[in-house]
Each structure stands twice: as C-alpha cells, then as structure tokens.
Scaffold this motif. Sequence first.
Motif, mmCIF file in Angstrom:
data_model
loop_
_atom_site.group_PDB
_atom_site.id
_atom_site.type_symbol
_atom_site.label_atom_id
_atom_site.label_comp_id
_atom_site.label_asym_id
_atom_site.label_seq_id
_atom_site.Cartn_x
_atom_site.Cartn_y
_atom_site.Cartn_z
ATOM 1 N N ASN A 129 108.554 17.889 59.889
ATOM 2 C CA ASN A 129 109.868 18.288 60.406
ATOM 3 C C ASN A 129 110.772 17.080 60.587
ATOM 4 O O ASN A 129 111.971 17.129 60.292
ATOM 5 N N SER A 155 111.873 15.938 57.117
ATOM 6 C CA SER A 155 112.811 16.831 56.429
ATOM 7 C C SER A 155 114.256 16.521 56.792
ATOM 8 O O SER A 155 115.169 16.762 56.004
ATOM 9 N N GLU A 156 114.467 15.959 58.003
ATOM 10 C CA GLU A 156 115.823 15.692 58.456
ATOM 11 C C GLU A 156 116.362 14.355 57.969
ATOM 12 O O GLU A 156 117.549 14.072 58.137
ATOM 13 N N SER A 207 102.620 18.856 60.730
ATOM 14 C CA SER A 207 103.822 19.695 60.664
ATOM 15 C C SER A 207 104.971 19.049 61.425
ATOM 16 O O SER A 207 106.122 19.074 60.972
ATOM 17 N N THR A 208 104.657 18.466 62.587
ATOM 18 C CA THR A 208 105.706 17.795 63.365
ATOM 19 C C THR A 208 106.284 16.620 62.586
ATOM 20 O O THR A 208 107.509 16.415 62.553
#
Length: 765
Positions: A270, A273-274, A266-267
Amino acid sequence: MQTDAKVVQLNSVAPDQSGPSVGGRLPVALIPVRDKAVLQLKQSMQALFDNADDSLFQMADRASSNGEQNAFFEAMRDLRLKRKSIESGFLELVGGIFTALNQVEIGKAPVLESISFANLSLMNTDALEESVAVDAMVAKVMSQSSLALGHLTIRLNALISKKLDERSNPLGPAVLCESFLSACSSLGVEIRVKLIIFKLFEKYVLSQLDDLYAQANQMLGAAGVLPDLKSAPPRSSTPRSHTPAKVQDEPFTEEVNENAVQQAFSTLQNLLSEVRGSAFPQRAQPADALPISSNDLMRLLSHLQKSAPQAAAETDVRDNLDQLLTRASAKSGRARVVGQVDEDVINLVSMLFEFILDDRNLPDSLKALISRMQIPMLKVAVLDKTFFGRGSHPARRLLNEIASASLGWADQDDAKRDSLYVKIEQVVTRLLTEFVDDPAIFSDLLADFIAFTGDERKRSERLEQRTRDAEEGRAKAELARLEVEQELNARLVGKTLPQVVVNLLQDAWSKVLLLNHLKHGVASQQWHGALATMDDLIWSVEPHTGEPEARLRLLQLVPNLLKNIREGMAGAALDPFATGEYFAQLEALHVQAFQRIKREMSAAGAASAGAVELPDVADSVSAGGALDESSLADAPAEPAEPPVMVEVVEEIVLLAPGEVRCAEPEEMLGNDDESLHKVDNLHVGSWVELQESGDQKLRCKLAAILKQTGKYIFVNRTGMKVLEKSRMGLAVEFRRGAVRMLDDALLFDRALESVIGNLRRLRKS
C-alpha cells in the motif's frame, strides 16, 4: 551422562558437593543446573524477541488511527534497539541470584508482592495493570508446575545455607518475572505494549519452565541430591519448541499464521502503490504485455545468480532482468514483464540492500560480501512473502547474525586469514551456488553460522573476562601506588634528608607499602605499621640538637626500627644485595648520630641540670643487629665523609614497569555537555568506532568501566584490550568527532524501518 554419585537417603546429601557452602560460593551440584537454566532462558528470550515484531506489527495493522499505529511502530523500534541489553540484563540478574544463594541476604531475594486491596488506591492505573498481569502469570505457572517447582525448592534447600520457598526460588516464576521487569525498565512504551510483551514472556519463557524444572530435578537427583524425591519427568525428549498452546481471548498471543504475516507485505504494498510514479518511475510497457509467473521470475533470478556469482554485489538486478525479459520477448514475439506483486518485491529488496550498502555500521569489506546475498534474498521474498513480516524468518535471521558478528570487524584485518571473514564468504558462496528454490538452505546455514559464532563468542568472552580481571587488578594497583605516593610526598617534599634515606623510601620502602596496601588494605595494622616505620626512620636521621628526651628516644628506637625495616624488605622479596647496601649506609648514619650525642653530652657535662642519664649503648643498640659497643668505640670522633644530603623538591611519582601516566586532556567540558552525556549513555557491550591517524579506523567494544579509576576499557572482537580512556578524554574524542557509536540493532530490522520511513516521507511529499 554417567555419574559416580551415590544414592543417599532423603535427609542426607552427597558430602563432596551438597552441604551448605561455608564461603558463600555456589555448590558444585548447582553449577550445571544454573548453566542449563541460563542457556534455556537465553534461547527462550531470543524466541520472544524474534516473534515480538510479528505480534506488534499485527497490532499496528489493526490500529484504528495513525497515532495508535505509530505508537506500535515506535514500540517495535524501541524493542529492537534495546533487545540485546534486555536479554543480557535479564540473564545477568538470573545468574546473580544464583551467585547470591549462599549469601546472607538470600532471604531478601527479589519477590513480587501480591496486590493488596488496601493499597490499590495508591497505585496508578498502569502500575495496577502491570501488577495484575504479572500476578496472573506467576499464579498460572505456580498452579501448573507446583509439584516440580516444590521438589526443586526442597533440593535447593538441601544445598544452600538459607531456606527458600517457591516464590524466592531463583527459577521460580516470581523471581523470573521480577528480573524481566527490571531488565525492561528502560523501555519507553505504553502500558498496552508492555502487556503484549508480558504475554510474549509468558508464551516463550514461562511456558517452558515445567520442562526446565523436570530437567533440573533430574540433574540434581543424578548428582546425589535427594534422589529418592520423585519428580515428574520431562514432557518429551523432542527438541523444545517455542510454540506452546495459545492463550484464549488474547488476539496478540495467537500463533502467527500465514495470512496474518502476509498483512505486513500488504501494508508495504500500500505504501509502494502511492509512490510508484515518483520513487520508482514506471517503465514504458506495451498495452498487451504479458506478466511472467513467479516461477519464471525465479528461473531468471537463478540464471543471474549463477552467471556471475562473484560479481553479484555490483549486479543491477532490475537492469539485468530487463535484458533477459527483452530477449524472452523477442523469442516469444510478445512483450514479457514482471508482474506487479513481484515488481513490488524487487523494489522492496532493492531498497533494503541500498540501506545495507549505505550503512555506516558495517565495514566496507564485509558490505561487499553481504550485498552479494541480494539475489538469494530476493528469491526468498518472491517465494515467501512472510519474509517481510516474520522476524524469525531464517533468511532474515541469517542476515542479522552475519551483520551482528561483523560489527567488530576492521577493514585492515587480514581477510584471507580471518576465520569470520572466511566463514561469511563460505555462507555467501553456498547461497549463490546451491540455492535454487528450497529455502531450507537458509535454516541449515543459520544453524551452522550460529554454532560458529557461538564458539567464537565463547573464546572472545573468556579473553574479555581475563582482560577485565587484569584491568581491575591494574586499577587496584594504580590506586595503591597513588596512595603510597601521597604518603611519601606528605613526609618528604620540602625536607632535606640523607640521600640514602630518600632512596630507600622511594625505591624500596614504597614497595613494602604497596604490598601492604594491596594485601591488607589501608585500615590494616600492617599498613599503619609500615607508615609508622617510615616516620620513625625519617625522625631518626633528622637533627635533634638540645633535645635530651629525643636523644634518649633515639637510643631506644633504633634497634626495633632496623628490625622492622629488615622484616618489611624481606616480606616484599627485595634484592638482598641492595638491601644490604642500604643497611650498611644506615648503620653509618646512626653511628654518626650516636657520636653527636656523645659529643653533646660531654660538652654539656654531668652537672647540667637538665642532663639525662643515658643507658648503656651496647644494651640499647646491639639488639637491632646493626650497631654494637665496639663499632661506637672504633668510630672516629669526626666522620671523614659526612652523609650526602638532598632536598626533596619535586613530588615523587611511582610508575609500574612500562607504565606512562597520561595527563588528562587540556580541554575540559562542562557537566551538561552533550558529549559527556554520550559517554554516560555507554554501557558495557557498546560498540564504537575510533578514527585513528590517517584513514585507519578502530572498532572496539566497551568491556569495563573501572569505578576505582574512572577508566573506560575497550577490547576488539577477540576480547583483547585495544583502548583505554578516561571519561573526560572519551568525551573530548566524541566532541571532535573522532568517536562515534555503532548501532548494534538488527540489520534487517533497521533496513526495513528505514524503507518504511522513506516510503512515508515520499508519500507526504
């Protein structure tokens, strides 16, 4: 395992292997116990480090600030880089404590002192927390395993010369904790990270001690060491698991579960995603595009995997998937795309393998093999997202083990005949041809590959040890030769002496000196006696005109001198024919010396005030076996051929057969030079790559640093010596860029760390 050892009473021990060892050597009965303990501790340490990333990653994910999170990530990096040195350092300390069991200092074995409230004020907070944590771990093991540990201590005391207690027992928790602390001394981490590592040590190492004590007691009892002393049996015969009961109220020591490890992915998501728009340009997709399921993606990847397994290294997975999806879309009449989660997995694995292909620590020929594992690794990541967060994942460990074993591979090695290359090729081929959707194949391949590399490592370690022993012996001999050279040059350089004497000292007596130096040392009577004989020989052939006391000394000296020379040469096993020639020429020299004495005495006359009455020549000389009265009587008054004299101008250099003494490099570096610091940071086990002539590169491992000569000895991956350098010579090579250190940290972890760093930089930009 059967044993013929007889049962003995409580106070007796098997006479052949259990009495206190007089020479300080480890008793025979303790050797298998030591080997078993080292093996189990090694496995436990590996489990500790395999799971350390998971625990630290969880703590980083729970961090309340970026600074705190970065501290945990830095700790993960530091631990990865120093993993091997900590493991080997810990095991070496444990082995050393066993070795010292029968030495005088056994009573001073490392022991953790209990904290005293009287000196708490003198300790800083970090040291206090560390001591409290360690004392708690020790106390816990002592309370849980006191009976088994006590029985083991009693059995050890029956075998060794000095007495132990539970805290000084080499397998006791106090000694093991002290050894672990020493091995971890190079870690530059905060105290909270240290406490996490201590808890992992308790979980994966100390929790297994009860089983180790039971097995050790069982082995010693079977060997006849106090067999009537009944200890608790091992807990179970099932394979040892590194998942003991969790410690309450300590979140970082809980069993790593699926949800916790998923947080790592998940990290990463994230971070992705950026930067999707910049790092991974979005492909144009119809608004009604239908994402395919992970199962459909697995089928497409399996198709790619089997369609061209030999070309998998050159396969662009993303482009090939797009081609397959375009065909599927045409058949179904609706656009099909990869879902966002699976797209992220593909991008992450792609970045990981980009790092692997660019990694300078891997040889190019093996990069091609390892890169063919990309599709199988991608399939594992699609099936199991814990692949990114679990350090002990079999697929990750397989990749790390292959990369670690490949570190010493040279591109010029014969790939078709090299067993390592063939083994890696077999692993890759099995993955490409057999792996569909069952990740269990990675566990099977990992176990098989570890067994293979274990056998290879044992063979290379044996040869490496022989290389070290040979080099240490050679260094000792080289130092002895330098010492002999120094003694010879101090006595000969600048003097004019008969050539036979110079030849005898340089070619023959130097070997006698060398032998005495190696066997007895420079403080020995034999060494000083050989030097005195050399001094006497030189003095006996020098002119001593007008010295009546010297002439008397010569008459008294020669018999014993020749006797000492003869015995020294016989002890050095020199060629009898050559030594016979030396003695024949020495006899002629001494006859001439006595004839000169006779002439001088006749010329001086018996009435001279300072005349010295000479003893009977026959009585003085014949004891040496070289001269007698008849030889003096028959000798001509004037020798027909005077001895050939030679002036020793150049210093004598003694070389071993085949040795070429290399001069230090002309370039000398300052003490604060960075290249010298690089050399000093090398440790035994460090891998380097040396640029040889042309494009040839030599990969070798530092096997020994010889303190006597300051030489650095390097071996290849089979344990054979390939390079020898001085400290300054190695620093000069670093300075000109001909040598570079290889990073032996885990490949996957380095790749993942690089991916995270790149994503963060992209996010900031």
